[in-house]
Design a protein around this motif. Structure first.
Motif, PDB file in Angstrom:
ATOM      1  N   TRP A  39     -14.332  -0.583 -57.554  1.00  0.00           N
ATOM      2  CA  TRP A  39     -14.560  -0.976 -58.933  1.00  0.00           C
ATOM      3  C   TRP A  39     -13.611  -0.222 -59.981  1.00  0.00           C
ATOM      4  O   TRP A  39     -13.321   0.929 -59.647  1.00  0.00           O
ATOM      5  CB  TRP A  39     -15.949  -0.797 -59.655  1.00  0.00           C
ATOM      6  N   ALA A  40     -12.824  -0.799 -60.609  1.00  0.00           N
ATOM      7  CA  ALA A  40     -11.711  -0.261 -61.607  1.00  0.00           C
ATOM      8  C   ALA A  40     -11.380  -1.375 -62.575  1.00  0.00           C
ATOM      9  O   ALA A  40     -11.521  -2.323 -62.507  1.00  0.00           O
ATOM     10  CB  ALA A  40     -10.220   0.076 -60.591  1.00  0.00           C
ATOM     11  N   ALA A  41     -11.400  -0.547 -63.844  1.00  0.00           N
ATOM     12  CA  ALA A  41     -11.013  -1.274 -65.152  1.00  0.00           C
ATOM     13  C   ALA A  41      -9.410  -1.586 -65.046  1.00  0.00           C
ATOM     14  O   ALA A  41      -8.394  -0.797 -64.464  1.00  0.00           O
ATOM     15  CB  ALA A  41     -11.165  -0.455 -66.499  1.00  0.00           C
ATOM     16  N   TYR A  42      -8.776  -2.822 -65.576  1.00  0.00           N
ATOM     17  CA  TYR A  42      -7.509  -2.857 -65.549  1.00  0.00           C
ATOM     18  C   TYR A  42      -6.914  -1.809 -66.671  1.00  0.00           C
ATOM     19  O   TYR A  42      -7.610  -1.163 -67.504  1.00  0.00           O
ATOM     20  CB  TYR A  42      -7.311  -4.360 -66.618  1.00  0.00           C
ATOM     21  N   PRO A  43      -5.745  -1.517 -66.527  1.00  0.00           N
ATOM     22  CA  PRO A  43      -5.205  -0.469 -67.211  1.00  0.00           C
ATOM     23  C   PRO A  43      -4.795  -0.408 -68.619  1.00  0.00           C
ATOM     24  O   PRO A  43      -5.001   0.329 -69.348  1.00  0.00           O
ATOM     25  CB  PRO A  43      -3.851  -0.065 -66.538  1.00  0.00           C
ATOM     26  N   ASP A  44      -4.969  -1.748 -69.060  1.00  0.00           N
ATOM     27  CA  ASP A  44      -4.705  -2.154 -70.484  1.00  0.00           C
ATOM     28  C   ASP A  44      -6.215  -2.072 -71.486  1.00  0.00           C
ATOM     29  O   ASP A  44      -6.193  -2.321 -72.695  1.00  0.00           O
ATOM     30  CB  ASP A  44      -4.348  -3.310 -70.784  1.00  0.00           C
ATOM     31  N   VAL A  45      -7.352  -1.776 -70.697  1.00  0.00           N
ATOM     32  CA  VAL A  45      -8.588  -1.836 -71.330  1.00  0.00           C
ATOM     33  C   VAL A  45      -8.804  -0.880 -72.304  1.00  0.00           C
ATOM     34  O   VAL A  45      -9.362  -0.848 -73.423  1.00  0.00           O
ATOM     35  CB  VAL A  45      -9.700  -2.036 -70.214  1.00  0.00           C
ATOM     36  N   ASP A  74      -5.094 -14.358 -69.338  1.00  0.00           N
ATOM     37  CA  ASP A  74      -4.463 -14.941 -68.172  1.00  0.00           C
ATOM     38  C   ASP A  74      -3.863 -13.806 -67.368  1.00  0.00           C
ATOM     39  O   ASP A  74      -2.720 -13.307 -67.407  1.00  0.00           O
ATOM     40  CB  ASP A  74      -3.645 -16.074 -68.361  1.00  0.00           C
ATOM     41  N   ARG A  75      -4.606 -13.054 -66.619  1.00  0.00           N
ATOM     42  CA  ARG A  75      -4.310 -12.143 -65.776  1.00  0.00           C
ATOM     43  C   ARG A  75      -3.184 -12.189 -64.970  1.00  0.00           C
ATOM     44  O   ARG A  75      -2.365 -11.242 -64.534  1.00  0.00           O
ATOM     45  CB  ARG A  75      -5.489 -11.256 -65.179  1.00  0.00           C
ATOM     46  N   LEU A  76      -3.073 -13.506 -64.363  1.00  0.00           N
ATOM     47  CA  LEU A  76      -2.159 -13.752 -63.452  1.00  0.00           C
ATOM     48  C   LEU A  76      -0.849 -14.176 -63.973  1.00  0.00           C
ATOM     49  O   LEU A  76      -0.106 -14.162 -63.365  1.00  0.00           O
ATOM     50  CB  LEU A  76      -2.847 -14.967 -62.445  1.00  0.00           C
ATOM     51  N   GLY A  77      -0.878 -14.605 -65.198  1.00  0.00           N
ATOM     52  CA  GLY A  77       0.269 -15.094 -66.013  1.00  0.00           C
ATOM     53  C   GLY A  77       1.091 -16.272 -65.350  1.00  0.00           C
ATOM     54  O   GLY A  77       2.350 -16.108 -65.452  1.00  0.00           O
ATOM     55  N   VAL A  78       0.224 -17.253 -64.789  1.00  0.00           N
ATOM     56  CA  VAL A  78       0.847 -18.185 -64.208  1.00  0.00           C
ATOM     57  C   VAL A  78       0.670 -19.565 -64.840  1.00  0.00           C
ATOM     58  O   VAL A  78       1.192 -20.563 -64.351  1.00  0.00           O
ATOM     59  CB  VAL A  78       0.201 -18.292 -62.603  1.00  0.00           C
ATOM     60  N   PRO A 101      -5.204  -6.615 -80.448  1.00  0.00           N
ATOM     61  CA  PRO A 101      -5.301  -6.160 -81.815  1.00  0.00           C
ATOM     62  C   PRO A 101      -4.426  -6.962 -82.884  1.00  0.00           C
ATOM     63  O   PRO A 101      -4.602  -7.355 -83.725  1.00  0.00           O
ATOM     64  CB  PRO A 101      -4.948  -4.779 -81.720  1.00  0.00           C
ATOM     65  N   ALA A 102      -3.188  -7.332 -82.206  1.00  0.00           N
ATOM     66  CA  ALA A 102      -2.154  -8.165 -83.110  1.00  0.00           C
ATOM     67  C   ALA A 102      -2.651  -9.405 -83.214  1.00  0.00           C
ATOM     68  O   ALA A 102      -2.350  -9.900 -84.463  1.00  0.00           O
ATOM     69  CB  ALA A 102      -0.843  -7.938 -82.458  1.00  0.00           C
ATOM     70  N   LEU A 103      -3.227 -10.161 -82.244  1.00  0.00           N
ATOM     71  CA  LEU A 103      -3.594 -11.429 -82.319  1.00  0.00           C
ATOM     72  C   LEU A 103      -4.712 -11.535 -83.267  1.00  0.00           C
ATOM     73  O   LEU A 103      -4.731 -12.348 -84.390  1.00  0.00           O
ATOM     74  CB  LEU A 103      -4.074 -11.894 -81.005  1.00  0.00           C
ATOM     75  N   LEU A 104      -5.744 -10.436 -83.487  1.00  0.00           N
ATOM     76  CA  LEU A 104      -6.733 -10.441 -84.410  1.00  0.00           C
ATOM     77  C   LEU A 104      -6.186 -10.367 -85.809  1.00  0.00           C
ATOM     78  O   LEU A 104      -6.690 -10.882 -86.910  1.00  0.00           O
ATOM     79  CB  LEU A 104      -7.856  -9.288 -84.185  1.00  0.00           C
ATOM     80  N   ALA A 105      -5.033  -9.303 -86.035  1.00  0.00           N
ATOM     81  CA  ALA A 105      -4.442  -9.470 -87.306  1.00  0.00           C
ATOM     82  C   ALA A 105      -3.656 -10.338 -87.877  1.00  0.00           C
ATOM     83  O   ALA A 105      -3.447 -10.597 -89.076  1.00  0.00           O
ATOM     84  CB  ALA A 105      -3.634  -8.142 -87.172  1.00  0.00           C
ATOM     85  N   THR A 106      -3.299 -11.553 -87.132  1.00  0.00           N
ATOM     86  CA  THR A 106      -2.648 -12.395 -87.521  1.00  0.00           C
ATOM     87  C   THR A 106      -3.239 -13.853 -87.284  1.00  0.00           C
ATOM     88  O   THR A 106      -3.739 -14.352 -88.457  1.00  0.00           O
ATOM     89  CB  THR A 106      -1.302 -12.639 -86.562  1.00  0.00           C
ATOM     90  N   ARG A 107      -3.729 -14.268 -86.252  1.00  0.00           N
ATOM     91  CA  ARG A 107      -4.386 -15.475 -86.220  1.00  0.00           C
ATOM     92  C   ARG A 107      -5.573 -15.560 -86.871  1.00  0.00           C
ATOM     93  O   ARG A 107      -6.117 -16.574 -87.253  1.00  0.00           O
ATOM     94  CB  ARG A 107      -4.502 -15.856 -84.799  1.00  0.00           C
ATOM     95  N   TYR A 108      -6.264 -14.498 -86.693  1.00  0.00           N
ATOM     96  CA  TYR A 108      -7.937 -14.739 -87.152  1.00  0.00           C
ATOM     97  C   TYR A 108      -8.143 -13.810 -88.458  1.00  0.00           C
ATOM     98  O   TYR A 108      -9.446 -13.577 -88.939  1.00  0.00           O
ATOM     99  CB  TYR A 108      -8.710 -13.679 -86.088  1.00  0.00           C
ATOM    100  N   LEU A 109      -6.910 -13.706 -89.274  1.00  0.00           N
ATOM    101  CA  LEU A 109      -7.312 -13.037 -90.578  1.00  0.00           C
ATOM    102  C   LEU A 109      -7.378 -13.978 -91.536  1.00  0.00           C
ATOM    103  O   LEU A 109      -6.865 -15.147 -91.622  1.00  0.00           O
ATOM    104  CB  LEU A 109      -5.893 -12.285 -90.780  1.00  0.00           C
ATOM    105  N   SER A 110      -8.333 -13.833 -92.472  1.00  0.00           N
ATOM    106  CA  SER A 110      -8.767 -14.856 -93.300  1.00  0.00           C
ATOM    107  C   SER A 110      -9.238 -14.249 -94.511  1.00  0.00           C
ATOM    108  O   SER A 110      -9.276 -12.905 -94.705  1.00  0.00           O
ATOM    109  CB  SER A 110     -10.075 -15.729 -93.023  1.00  0.00           C
ATOM    110  N   SER A 155      -2.570  -9.502 -71.407  1.00  0.00           N
ATOM    111  CA  SER A 155      -3.011  -8.413 -71.288  1.00  0.00           C
ATOM    112  C   SER A 155      -3.471  -8.086 -72.605  1.00  0.00           C
ATOM    113  O   SER A 155      -3.361  -8.690 -73.711  1.00  0.00           O
ATOM    114  CB  SER A 155      -1.640  -7.468 -71.294  1.00  0.00           C
ATOM    115  N   LEU A 156      -4.855  -7.235 -72.583  1.00  0.00           N
ATOM    116  CA  LEU A 156      -5.459  -7.107 -73.732  1.00  0.00           C
ATOM    117  C   LEU A 156      -4.777  -6.214 -74.885  1.00  0.00           C
ATOM    118  O   LEU A 156      -4.999  -5.799 -75.858  1.00  0.00           O
ATOM    119  CB  LEU A 156      -6.722  -6.152 -73.593  1.00  0.00           C
TER     120      LEU A 156
END
Length: 233
Positions: free
Chosen positions: A104-110, A203-207, A224-233, A219-220
């Motif tokens: 068990w290991a978390a992805y490094p970006d988590v 998409d962890r495999l990026g394919v 944060p940037a996606l939340l600040a742009t696409r979901y800003l209302s 990557s996670l």
């Protein structure tokens, strides 16, 4: 914090935890002990991954117990390899599970991504069993809010619309203010969207390309940037 999104639900396996890496290494080690030198050992990880899908689905549908689906998976893998199944299937699966837990290991970006999302109400929405999934979160040392499974959501599993509605209620928010982030296109992207819950594909495999209308991250770190742009209302 974005104006429209107040909460974030993360899938667990394949999103926060490297389930495939741990499971592949575990089943290869287990099969090597069962059948040393077997010519199909290089295929074992793929075979085991394919067996997860129907047998876990049978458990989720109430067709068998959690223990029985584990026994069925061991029996099916042995049949595929043309080797005799162990007499004690429970012990055999427990041996695999010991290997799996050690991986068990978390992805490094988590951890870095979670640190940037502290203003949101967080949670985990997973189709695994309550005890095992909570154990994973503890082992990873992640602070991600409640771990929500079908066992605590009145038997509702992804991609049931009732599952997403119940998970949003558990966070104290309407579905439209909760973002689901996960790696499974049906369970974590199309399913929640059809139930009125925004979703992001990791998409962890990026394919692959994301389905039309859905954002895709490899990557996670980009969340944060996606939340600040696409979901800003």
């Amino acid at each position: 914090m974005s104006g429209g999104i107040k909460g974030i639900l993360f899938d667990l396996d394949g999103t926060l935890l490297d389930h495939r890496g741990a499971a592949d290494a575990a089943i290869t080690a287990w099969a090597s002990e069962l059948a040393p030198g077997h010519p199909r050992l290089p295929e074992v990880a793929a075979l085991w991954a394919a067996l997860e899908i129907p047998h876990l689905a049978a458990w989720q549908a109430g067709e068998c117990s959690w223990q029985e689906q584990r026994r069925r998976r061991v029996r099916a893998l042995c049949r595929e390899l043309s080797v005799e199944a162990p007499a004690d299937l429970e012990a055999a699966f427990a041996s695999y599970a010991d290997h799996y837990r050690r991986g068990w290991a978390a992805y490094p970006d988590v951890a870095p991504a979670l640190a940037e999302l502290r203003g949101y109400t967080l949670g985990v929405l997973t189709n695994g069993t309550q005890g095992v999934q909570e154990a994973k979160i503890r082992a990873l040392g992640l602070d991600v809010g409640p771990v929500l499974t079908g066992e605590c959501l009145d038997g509702h599993f992804k991609p049931s619309a009732a599952c997403y509605a119940a998970a949003a209620r558990a966070l104290g928010l309407p579905p439209g203010q909760v973002l689901l982030v996960g790696d499974d296109l049906d369970n974590d992207v199309r399913g929640p969207a059809a139930a009125g819950m925004p979703s992001v594909w990791i998409d962890r495999l990026g394919v692959e390309a994301a389905p039309a209308g859905f954002p895709r991250l490899t990557s996670l770190a980009g969340l944060p940037a996606l939340l600040a742009t696409r979901y800003l209302s």
